[in-house]
Design an enzyme around this catalytic site. Sequence first.
Site, PDB file in Angstrom:
ATOM      1  N   LEU A 231      18.165  46.273  15.633  1.00 51.13           N
ATOM      2  CA  LEU A 231      18.875  45.734  16.790  1.00 51.13           C
ATOM      3  C   LEU A 231      19.849  44.628  16.398  1.00 51.13           C
ATOM      4  CD1 LEU A 231      16.068  45.514  19.518  1.00 51.13           C
ATOM      5  CD2 LEU A 231      18.013  47.073  19.474  1.00 51.13           C
ATOM      6  N   GLY A 232      19.539  43.859  15.365  1.00 49.45           N
ATOM      7  CA  GLY A 232      20.419  42.770  14.979  1.00 49.45           C
ATOM      8  C   GLY A 232      19.721  41.838  14.019  1.00 49.45           C
ATOM      9  N   ALA A 233      20.392  40.745  13.692  1.00 50.65           N
ATOM     10  CA  ALA A 233      19.842  39.765  12.760  1.00 50.65           C
ATOM     11  C   ALA A 233      20.306  38.385  13.183  1.00 50.65           C
ATOM     12  CB  ALA A 233      20.280  40.063  11.329  1.00 50.65           C
TER      13      ALA A 233
ATOM     14  N   GLY B  30      19.560  33.781  12.246  1.00 46.59           N
ATOM     15  CA  GLY B  30      19.249  32.811  11.218  1.00 46.59           C
ATOM     16  C   GLY B  30      17.789  32.797  10.823  1.00 46.59           C
ATOM     17  N   MET B  31      16.908  33.269  11.705  1.00 50.29           N
ATOM     18  CA  MET B  31      15.481  33.197  11.398  1.00 50.29           C
ATOM     19  C   MET B  31      14.890  34.531  10.991  1.00 50.29           C
ATOM     20  SD  MET B  31      14.054  30.531  14.221  1.00 50.29           S
ATOM     21  CE  MET B  31      12.457  30.535  13.419  1.00 50.29           C
TER      22      MET B  31
ATOM     23  N   VAL C 150      15.862  41.659  13.770  1.00 55.99           N
ATOM     24  CA  VAL C 150      15.256  42.176  14.987  1.00 55.99           C
ATOM     25  C   VAL C 150      15.327  43.700  14.975  1.00 55.99           C
ATOM     26  CG1 VAL C 150      15.215  42.073  17.502  1.00 55.99           C
ATOM     27  CG2 VAL C 150      16.055  40.118  16.196  1.00 55.99           C
TER      28      VAL C 150
ATOM     29  N   LYS D   9      10.906  40.810  16.179  1.00 53.89           N
ATOM     30  CA  LYS D   9      11.632  39.897  15.288  1.00 53.89           C
ATOM     31  C   LYS D   9      10.747  39.580  14.092  1.00 53.89           C
ATOM     32  CE  LYS D   9      14.747  36.838  16.142  1.00 53.89           C
ATOM     33  NZ  LYS D   9      15.572  35.684  16.584  1.00 53.89           N
TER      34      LYS D   9
ATOM     35  N   ASP E 173      17.968  26.620  21.417  1.00 54.00           N
ATOM     36  CA  ASP E 173      19.062  27.408  20.846  1.00 54.00           C
ATOM     37  C   ASP E 173      19.641  28.364  21.881  1.00 54.00           C
ATOM     38  OD1 ASP E 173      20.874  28.166  18.901  1.00 54.00           O
ATOM     39  OD2 ASP E 173      19.544  29.666  18.002  1.00 54.00           O
TER      40      ASP E 173
END
Length: 732
Positions: free
Chosen positions: A24-26, A28-29, A32, A46, A140
Amino acid sequence: MARFTVLESSDPQQVGQYQIAARLGAGGMGRVYLGRSPSGRAVAVKVMRPELAEDAGFRQRFAREVAAARRVTGFFTAAVVDADPDASPPWLATAYVPGMSLQEAVGAHGPLPAQSVLALGAGLAEALDAIHRAGVIHRDLKPSNVLLTGDGPRVIDFGISVAADATALTQTGAAIGTPGFMSPEQLRDLPVGFASDTFALGAVLAFAATGGSPFGTGATHALHYRVVHEQPRLGEVPEPLRDLLARCLEKDPEHRPADAALISELARAAGGGQEQEGVAGLLSGADWLPPAVAAAIVDHEGEPGGAHPPTEAGVHALRTQTAAAPPPPPAAPPSVPSVPSVPAPPAPFVAPSAGRTRRQALTAIVGLAAAGGAAVAGWRVFGAGSKGGEDDPGTAGTGGTGDKEPRAEGPDVSGYSAGEVLWTIETAEAVVSPVIVGDSLCFVSDRTVYSVDAGTGNERWSHRLDRRAGPPISGGDTLYCSNSGKLTALASETGKQRWSVAVDERISPPTRPADGTLYVASTNGQVYAYAADTGAERWVYEIGEWINSSPVVADGTVFVGGYDRNVHAIDAATGDRRWIFPTKAAVQDRPVVADGTVYVGAADESFYALDAATGKQRWVHRTNGDVLAAVTVADGTVYSGSRKERVVYAIDAATGRQRWTFTTRAFVMEAVRVQDGTVYGGSFDGTLFALDATTGKLIWSTPTWERISGVPAVADTVVYSGSRKGVHAVVR
């Protein structure tokens, strides 16, 4: 932009109990993934960065923050449903939201119009209120952490940023937060409170309205300097947004508006000086967004032409499943058929044989849902029983009472055992507190009031409302509904409208008629009295602070609690104040009156008993968690749930002494129903339970699809419960 990307060889195939299907994405931590639970629910998983896994302090903070985040229950948040801080690497799973981010929407289609930004702000403010009430600070909030859907925004990634503080990430100079959206106190390493999220909200809404940060662009250190020392650039922000955002972006956190005030002000401004609809009304339907963005969201939600995941193994059908996955029941979960690459048509109705087990019924339901049934508009029935039932169960839509209510006969359940599912109706949206009217069951879903046969679940009539509505309240031959600022009366037998009046923004469900009068409360802080037969207004009582629940009327007095940290007693005939009692925190659900005593729970971790005539305190019982559910009083006992502790309390009504507690798997946020010596309730993991009222011992429990919504309705033979995806008839 594609919503999904193909898994790579380095990606996990399984995380915890979740099968991984796509990227799904990425961030900084970590990265996903789109995952699937054993029951077929879609989740966003995540997985934290490997270097974080090596930091023991991070693991401890991560476990603490995730535990807090799991208490967040707001509608405009993506719920945390599972996590393992001890895994290598640590991970957490949230409800999958098939929308597009605010970052994507503005990048592809430009800034949003003022009306959309106001509605967006109201939803985000309500999300932050839910996050803050759980004791969590997001830290955040930014455009990529706001997902847009047809029925409003969802805030994601709350409750994990603080876990990364003081780890190798910060020690090597990487700030936790996003330049341009971090508050001055974050940048100056000062104590960070809830107001820090308010600052970020102001920056996010400025981005939505203008397409850029209110502190400009450039190097990170330059952005940080402007946030701390310069005023935000709001010249392109239209009114009435500009003044509100300026207050959100105040350097001093003490000068920023509180959550409740923000919700009310944004919702009022979005009404444009016309009839107010409240947050739910503002976000009902994708028309709250400009057409191009709404169409793009439909693509992301998986309609034809949308971005399909690149794998075939069950991902396509999962796009319609957006709610949190409940923990598995104690026994092994039912097997789920393989999911086709396209949703299957609705299965035909099949009546179960007598004696069908609860597990067999749930297996059929889960299989159909996995095959695409959850995408069906309207509702479908699984299972059947015999017709029956009479009489009105009293306050079935409001809770708070026990066996003294009028009784309702239930359908014939020969061949079934207690706790078995008689039938289930799948709905498009959540069902809260269904109500029994004669031999019918009435409920609201997707802006429609339904009346179904209580024995079979077959529809008798439906009435489409122009806005979303709360649960119906039975007044004998009339049903009363509050639908986003309107109070509407329908004939119970036919569903025909008798009258409808505009009230004020979002209003609570009304009381049952008392001496020919209905009483409702609004989020703007007013209590209203209306004639039950005509809808004519009789009086208005001003509190001035957010009221989160319905009032209660007893012996000529209306009782209500609010965010002003008070319980108010109001003369039912005149609207004049009789007395006021101060609590130490908000009263978020309705009081209950029994035998001359007012019983109420508050967010200061207390149950109160007050003299109904004078308001003087009779006793107070302290708990170890905030009391957000309405209390129920039956046979000299006060029952309620405590969110933090995840327990049901039974307290002696005369003395305030604890009789027993029952520990649940998840929050009990609604009132329970007590009848024939049994306590019926539900928790957020979707479990409907029955307890012995004297001892608190579990009699039976039944897993449902989603978290239980509202108060169960109880007939002689059946318990009817609403959930986020349907209505369930369970044998008593």
